[in-house]
Design a protein around this motif. Structure first.
Motif, PDB file in Angstrom:
ATOM      1  N   SER A   1      33.655  28.868  46.035  1.00 51.49           N
ATOM      2  CA  SER A   1      33.972  29.794  47.153  1.00 51.49           C
ATOM      3  C   SER A   1      36.156  30.314  46.852  1.00 51.49           C
TER       4      SER A   1
ATOM      5  N   SER B   1      36.243  31.710  43.860  1.00 54.19           N
ATOM      6  CA  SER B   1      36.108  33.512  43.539  1.00 54.19           C
ATOM      7  C   SER B   1      37.226  33.650  44.095  1.00 54.19           C
TER       8      SER B   1
ATOM      9  N   LEU C   1      33.153  40.842  45.688  1.00 51.11           N
ATOM     10  CA  LEU C   1      31.691  40.742  45.699  1.00 51.11           C
ATOM     11  C   LEU C   1      30.866  38.925  45.648  1.00 51.11           C
ATOM     12  N   LEU C   2      32.432  38.508  44.720  1.00 57.43           N
ATOM     13  CA  LEU C   2      32.486  37.571  44.559  1.00 57.43           C
ATOM     14  C   LEU C   2      32.803  36.579  45.692  1.00 57.43           C
TER      15      LEU C   2
ATOM     16  N   MET D   1      29.598  37.120  48.290  1.00 60.44           N
ATOM     17  CA  MET D   1      28.546  35.813  48.144  1.00 60.44           C
ATOM     18  C   MET D   1      29.239  34.259  47.909  1.00 60.44           C
ATOM     19  N   SER D   2      29.903  33.996  47.623  1.00 56.64           N
ATOM     20  CA  SER D   2      30.385  32.365  47.924  1.00 56.64           C
ATOM     21  C   SER D   2      30.823  32.529  49.718  1.00 56.64           C
TER      22      SER D   2
ATOM     23  N   ILE E   1      27.971  34.048  52.158  1.00 61.81           N
ATOM     24  CA  ILE E   1      27.525  33.890  53.049  1.00 61.81           C
ATOM     25  C   ILE E   1      25.927  33.207  52.485  1.00 61.81           C
ATOM     26  N   LYS E   2      26.035  32.285  51.349  1.00 66.09           N
ATOM     27  CA  LYS E   2      25.204  31.619  51.045  1.00 66.09           C
ATOM     28  C   LYS E   2      24.406  30.717  52.454  1.00 66.09           C
TER      29      LYS E   2
ATOM     30  N   PHE F   1      25.874  35.973  36.848  1.00 68.61           N
ATOM     31  CA  PHE F   1      24.949  36.495  37.293  1.00 68.61           C
ATOM     32  C   PHE F   1      23.578  36.751  37.074  1.00 68.61           C
TER      33      PHE F   1
ATOM     34  N   LEU G   1      21.823  42.016  47.459  1.00 67.30           N
ATOM     35  CA  LEU G   1      21.801  41.098  47.294  1.00 67.30           C
ATOM     36  C   LEU G   1      20.832  40.272  48.226  1.00 67.30           C
TER      37      LEU G   1
ATOM     38  N   TYR H   1      18.058  39.629  45.788  1.00 66.12           N
ATOM     39  CA  TYR H   1      18.671  39.251  44.160  1.00 66.12           C
ATOM     40  C   TYR H   1      18.818  37.458  44.645  1.00 66.12           C
ATOM     41  N   PHE H   2      18.858  37.234  45.765  1.00 68.26           N
ATOM     42  CA  PHE H   2      19.515  35.673  45.885  1.00 68.26           C
ATOM     43  C   PHE H   2      18.028  35.100  46.499  1.00 68.26           C
TER      44      PHE H   2
END
Lengths: 170, 487, 107, 543
Positions: B328, B331, B399-400, B403-404, B406-407, D76, D190, D193-194
């Motif tokens: 993160s 990002s 987006l990055l 995405m970082s 939401i993990k 990705f 997404l 994807y994950f």
């Protein structure tokens, strides 16, 4: 408790109360000049406290820089930006009960911390004089900040002069 | 006594030394009246190019972590990355501000030297490791910023912006220091990593952490311009000279983030910590996204709108603190690069609109696209990128970050991401409002007194191209690089 | 043994907290820019008192708190000089230094 | 060189317009003819390239063909992965053809009411073409998404700049609706994807999703699969448009200039249906089966509602003009056709709800036919609008006399659209309805009706739509072309050669496919069969 101790205690509380009262005056006084002089009181009493805390260098610095420099600047500013002939230099404020309430809450929170914090720290007062250590520190640990500070003062100098000078008529 | 550390330190801070020396040199040279402004400008540019070049060499070869000047600054890829980024931002700012500042009656040299000084401060902000350095450099950047905001000292707006800035700035940095004094009280150290290590062995009540964090956040948040310390932002952005605003919206803001990362990394660290500090960031970032985007909807002034957009973007950037992993942080670095590109680009277009066409709000730009389509297209690219639409780089940066974050999926991160997504859709309204005004509305005639300088057009085109190109090409290397530079 | 050794840390902390709150109150409520500046000085002084107290009582090995205090004093001076320059600029442009009368930037 | 072309046929079809747009950017503004010719050439090349594409396309196989695959963003695992099968080849053809025709239809751009630079128009148009073709070819979800969004930007400008009086409103509405849809799509994308795991790595590969649909089902659980399906469904439904997400469509269509309306109706709506088929159905087949009755209802609503709205345009819809505060009676011919699109898309939904061979064939064929027929109808509306500068159905009359050719062509296209046997529209609509009729699921009850009759009843209701369609088309034809001649338009000129060039190819295709539908259906029948057996509705007996 020796007499010395009692005396110092009295001095300490006197200084603390002066500081407290003066800062209260700074916050509430309706006269500009009185505010400035109250600030002087705060600065002096804090200088005294630094002295009591054995921060001798800071005692000197406080008086030299704060009282001798900043306060003079502030008084200059007051004189330059007010019609000084007007004796009643009013200093308005827009206080509201919300602000007072918020500040009171803040104070309560800080007092809470002040009362709980000492539980977690080992109190053990230093006995060595400070000035030599500060000198050494300025050339070791604080060397870089010290040098950066000089650049900062240069920038300040340029900026303050630029902003405050009168327009050169060409 | 051993003074080797000074030698090592100086060796590794050649770019900084160059900037310091260069600043002094520029100030000295300005005494000679026969030297033209162009010459001084080129000198300053050369200094930044030189510093950037040295940093580039360093950043390629260097891996590892060194602590310089007895723990004052950390010398690692993280600080090198930001050094590079800040020098680049300063260079671009300097470049496109030249057509504006060369006509000022006074303040030309002051602008150049203060910009250089401010860059120095930002570089040190990103590498500070102690409270002292953090406060000092924060003030360094702030004080130079106050002056830069007021450089047009006969312009009421400019000087008012400067005053508002200094009032908020001085107040919030004082609050921050007050918070730091508590951490110092507990640990007896001002080095953030020592503080963190000591804190981990203590069992402190959460209330202490909470109050201290909020107090300290005041100083950082005001630089990052996140809610609730954002109030200065719109006024200062509107009042300050536009090149300066462009700089404020990127450099100091990102520097605030860099310092915050270093601070959080030191004090709380990655992984579990005694205190759930992430909650604070959820609140501030959600508030920033909401307030920034919703208030921006009502703005008409372009610079004011960009101020609120900046607040919103700070909210998106602050999301990374929810997880605070290497990913993160990486990002965020990526985001700051992209954000700088699009924001500087957007501000170049605003400068052109202001300088040549006398447009400073959305209404008066109605129908502008048919006067200068090139500019309008570039502006649209930047705006769409700021929304985060493909095919522009802003999409990936957002987006990055998402995405970082939401993990580790839980209700809090889900909530934050949901707000982020919804506000992104909302943000479309005001960014597209500008584009819509330019393309879709009928407007008056726009007369132009002189041709738009190449020094404005060229960076604008390059930045617009970069915004598209970063999306289309394989930008892996950039992200990998950002990740390798993360703490 | 001249120096008194038993000032309770709590009292110093409460004093600094009070001064801090007065400073914040001054910054928030005052109309005059110079007064606001004074409020900032109050805040910085309370910070200094904190740092010096902790430096003396907690940090025995080093003196970093004192160093911070020194830097704060210098920075306060620098900031005050810039602030006063700006206030003078405001006075030249507006003829007064009341913050609530500055309305060239609309909200 | 030849080898390069054959190896990169799809890429060329996608990107030649983009290259053309870039070239046009550098042509000076005053070289109007050059700009037009350049854009015509850049639209013609993809159309010409469709010839080798068709030639080499093996319709016997249900596999993806002309596959091109390259790494794009390795971090990705995003690939540049394109290819076509039966479901998409007709759409690629349609896009190439309609784009080319629209460039010709834009030839008189200087005489439009809004004249704001032709360079930008053609650049945006070609950009749009790239985006649309890309959507139909992409096999990587991310690539699909990028192309999907790429369509959005030029469309916004095309409607917003060159549109009618309420263009700003319409453009913004279109933009927002679609963006909300694509955000939903992004979220599901997404999530997919994950949870994917292709050789230990995350992937956006649509074919991998399809092959591992059962894995996705087990890892997501049937509840979340349904959520994912609905998310994607709404994203695509906005584009289709499916009631109640259709409200952007009449605004956008009415405000857009003629060629843009043609693209909007002809291609953009198909992107939604295509997305449902290619992504929603293939990734979540299980949810698709459960969703089938709702799809059926939505299809029926679309058909009836669209037809009713069209009908209302003949009677006149009172509308308050907000700027002037006056009530006006709206009888817009273009809006009538716009709503008829909503109705026609309903047939696709019916076919898709059933997922029988007939149904899906019908749906895919209807996508193609609707593109051709409605495209032609919008062009025809544009022809009249260029001359009369309004589209009010009631103010015409007896136009047959001054414009016999125009009247004749319109008659044929109207018949095709209302589903007259012998013309292309009939076959696809009939197939969709047959598909809907074939579906029956006696084990379940929907709305209290046994599944055995549910689909049949709804299909029966849908058949009413055909009658309604006949109603509004014939009535509007009567109002415009028959009756006494409005003297205002006595001297109106008949359809010009350029306009004929745009419409006649569509006319020929309509008639030809009406007589010989296998010309088109053979292209995709195998892919459809594979698709149907993959989804595996309960009423499909395998083997």
């Amino acid at each position: 408790m020796s007499l010395n101790e009692i005396l110092l205690n009295i001095i300490f509380y006197a200084l603390a109360l002066t500081g407290l009262f003066s800062s209260f005056m700074v916050a509430t006084s309706t006269n500009m000049v009185r505010t400035a002089f109250s600030l002087l009181g705060v600065l002096f009493s804090f200088a005294g406290l630094y002295g009591l805390l054995r921060a001798d260098f800071l005692f000197a610095a406080q008086i030299l820089v704060y009282v001798g420099g900043i306060l003079v600047l502030i008084i200059f500013a007051i004189m330059l930006t007010h019609k000084i002939a007007n004796v009643n230099l009013s200093n308005e404020s827009t206080s509201s009960s919300t602000v007072i309430a918020v500040v009171c809450i803040l104070f309560a929170v800080l007092v809470f911390i002040a009362l709980t914090l000492p539980e977690y720290i080992k109190i053990n007062q230093r006995n060595k004089p400070l000035t030599e250590m500060i000198g050494n520190n300025l050339l070791s640990d604080s060397l870089l900040p010290f040098e950066i500070l000089s650049v900062l003062l240069l920038a300040c100098l340029i900026g303050a002069v630029y902003l405050a000078r009168k327009e050169v008529k060409e | 006594m051993d003074y080797n550390w000074i030698e090592t330190g100086l060796q590794l801070s050649r770019p900084e030394l160059l900037i310091i020396g260069g600043t002094v040199a520029v100030i000295m040279l300005s005494i000679f009246k026969q030297l033209s402004r162009t010459f001084l400008f080129l000198c300053s540019c050369a200094i930044l190019i030189g510093a950037g070049y040295i940093t580039l060499l360093d950043i390629q070869s260097y891996t590892g972590q060194t602590i310089l000047f007895k723990g004052a600054i950390g010398y690692d890829k993280f600080s090198l990355f930001f050094k590079m980024l800040f020098i680049a931002i300063a260079f671009i700012t300097m470049l496109f501000s030249y057509p504006v500042i060369k006509n000022w009656t006074s303040g030309f040299v002051e602008f150049l030297s203060l910009l250089l000084c401010c860059t120095l401060g930002m570089i040190y902000m990103a590498s500070s490791r102690t409270f002292l350095m953090m406060f000092l450099n924060l003030e360094f950047v702030s004080i130079t910023s106050y002056i830069m905001a007021g450089l047009l000292r006969h312009n009421k707006k400019s000087i008012e912006a400067s005053l508002k800035y200094i009032i908020y700035g001085a107040g919030s940095s004082g609050i921050m220091l007050f918070g730091m004094s508590f951490l110092y009280a507990i640990t007896g150290s001002i080095d953030v990593y020592t503080v963190g290590n000591t804190l981990r062995h203590l069992d402190l009540p959460n209330s202490f952490y909470l109050i201290t964090s909020i107090l300290i956040l005041a100083g950082f948040a005001y630089k990052m311009a996140i809610v609730p310390f954002h109030m200065w932002c719109p006024d200062v952005y509107e009042g300050a000279p536009t090149p300066v605003t462009a700089f404020f919206s990127t450099g100091p803001k990102i520097a605030g983030f860099a310092m915050m990362i270093r601070f959080v990394d030191g004090v709380f660290g990655k992984g579990s910590s005694p205190f759930e500090w992430q909650l604070i960031f959820i609140i501030v970032s959600v508030l920033s996204m909401l307030i920034g985007n919703l208030t921006a909807l009502q703005q008409n002034n372009l610079k004011r709108l960009m101020a609120y957009s900046g607040i919103a973007h700070a909210g998106y950037m602050a999301l990374i603190f929810l997880t605070f992993t290497q990913d993160s942080i990486g990002s965020l670095l990526f985001y700051s690069v992209i954000y700088s590109i699009m924001n500087l680009g957007a501000f170049i277009t605003i400068i052109i609109l202001e300088k040549y066409y006398n447009i400073d709000n959305i209404q008066s730009s109605a129908g502008f696209a048919y006067t200068n389509p090139f500019l309008a297209i570039c502006l649209s690219i930047f705006m769409f990128s700021l929304v985060g639409l493909p095919p522009f780089a802003g999409f990936f940066s957002k987006l990055l970050v998402f995405m970082s974050v939401i993990k580790p999926l839980n209700y809090l991160t889900l909530f934050a991401i949901l707000v982020a997504v919804i506000t992104t859709v909302i943000s479309l309204f005001y960014y597209v409002k500008i584009i819509g005004a330019m393309f879709l509305k009928q407007g008056g005639n726009f007369t132009i007194t002189e041709r738009v300088s190449l020094i404005l057009n060229a960076p604008m085109a390059i930045l617009a191209l970069a915004t598209v190109a970063i999306f289309i090409t394989d930008w892996d290397w950039l992200f990998e690089f950002c990740k390798s530079c993360s703490l | 043994m001249l120096w008194f050794t038993k000032y309770p840390v709590e009292n110093l902390l409460i004093l600094s907290s009070a001064v801090f709150c007065f400073g914040i109150y001054t910054i928030v409520t005052r109309k005059n820019a110079v007064s606001i500046l004074m409020g900032v000085e109050l805040v910085l002084n309370s910070v200094n008192l904190n740092f010096i107290t902790f430096s003396q009582f907690v940090d025995n090995a080093g003196i970093s708190g004192n160093m911070v205090a020194i830097f704060v004093i210098v920075l306060a001076a620098a900031e005050a000089s810039v602030a006063l320059a700006i206030i003078l600029g405001i006075y030249q442009n507006f003829g007064r230094v009341d913050v609530d009368k500055l309305t060239s930037l609309r909200n | 060189m030849n080898e390069f072309i054959t190896n990169h046929l799809l890429s060329l079809i996608i990107f030649v317009p983009l290259i053309g747009a870039t070239v046009i950017l550098f042509i000076p503004n005053n070289q109007r003819l050059l700009i037009k010719i350049a854009s015509l050439v850049s639209a013609a090349i993809p159309l010409l390239l469709c010839y080798p594409l068709l030639n080499e396309y093996n319709s016997a196989s249900a596999q993806f063909q002309f596959v091109e695959r390259a790494n794009w963003i390795e971090y990705f695992n995003i690939e540049y992965y394109i290819g076509i099968d039966g479901l998409s080849i007709s759409m690629v053809l349609l896009t190439a053809m309609l784009s080319f025709i629209c460039i010709i239809a834009s030839w008189n751009i200087e005489h439009w009411k809004v004249n704001k630079g032709i360079k930008g128009y053609f650049c945006l148009f070609l950009l749009l073409q790239t985006g649309m073709t890309g959507v139909f070819c992409a096999l990587d979800f991310f690539l699909f998404y990028v192309f999907w969004e790429l369509v959005l930007l030029p469309m916004y400008f095309l409607i917003g700049i060159w549109g009618g009086p309420r263009r700003e409103y319409a453009a913004m509405k279109f933009f927002l609706y679609t963006l909300v849809g694509s955000v939903l799509m992004l979220v599901v994308m997404l999530a997919l994807y994950f949870t994917s795991n292709k050789d230990g790595a995350f992937t956006f590969d649509l074919l991998w999703y399809k092959e591992n649909a059962s894995k996705i089902l087990t890892s997501w659980g049937s509840k979340w699969v349904m959520v994912g399906f609905v998310g994607l469904f709404i994203g695509f439904a906005i584009k289709v448009p499916i009631f109640p997400f259709h409200t952007w469509l009449p605004d956008a269509h009415v405000e857009a200039p003629t060629p843009v309306s043609v693209i909007l109706a002809g291609v953009l709506l198909k992107m939604g249906v295509y997305g449902l088929l290619r992504i929603s159905y293939c990734v979540f087949p299980d949810a698709a089966i459960q969703f089938s009755p709702i799809m059926m209802i939505l299809g029926a609503v679309n058909i009836i509602y669209g037809a009713m709205c069209s009908m209302a345009q003949i009677r006149g819809v009172p509308r308050l003009d907000k700027s002037t505060g006056q009530m006006t009676i709206e009888q817009d011919w273009k809006k009538l056709i716009a709503y008829s699109s909503v109705s026609h898309m309903g047939y696709c939904l019916i076919g898709m709800a059933a997922v029988t061979t007939a149904g899906i064939t019908g749906a895919v064929f209807e996508m193609w036919n609707h593109g051709i027929i409605t495209g032609a109808l919008f062009l025809l509306v544009g022809v009249l609008y260029d001359r009369a500068h309004h589209r009010n159905i009631n103010e015409f009359g007896g136009l047959w006399a001054p414009m016999p050719y125009y009247g004749g062509i319109t008659a044929v296209m109207f018949m095709a659209s209302l589903g007259l046997p012998g013309l292309a529209g009939f076959i696809s609509e009939a197939l969709c309805l047959i598909g809907g009729f074939q579906a029956s699921d006696p084990t379940n009850y929907y709305l209290g009706i046994s599944g055995a009759y549910f689909y049949k009843i709804l299909t029966g209701i849908c058949a009413i739509g055909v009658v309604l369609g006949a109603g509004y088309f014939l009535w509007s034809y009567q109002r415009i072309f028959l009756g006494s001649l409005n003297t205002k338009y006595a001297g109106i000129s008949d359809i010009s050669t350029r306009e004929l060039i745009t419409i006649v190819p569509l006319l020929i295709i309509t008639i030809l496919l009406g007589i010989q539908p296998t010309l088109m259906t053979d292209l995709f029948i195998n892919s459809v069969k594979e698709f149907v057996s993959f989804i595996g509705m309960p009423w499909i007996t395998t083997g």
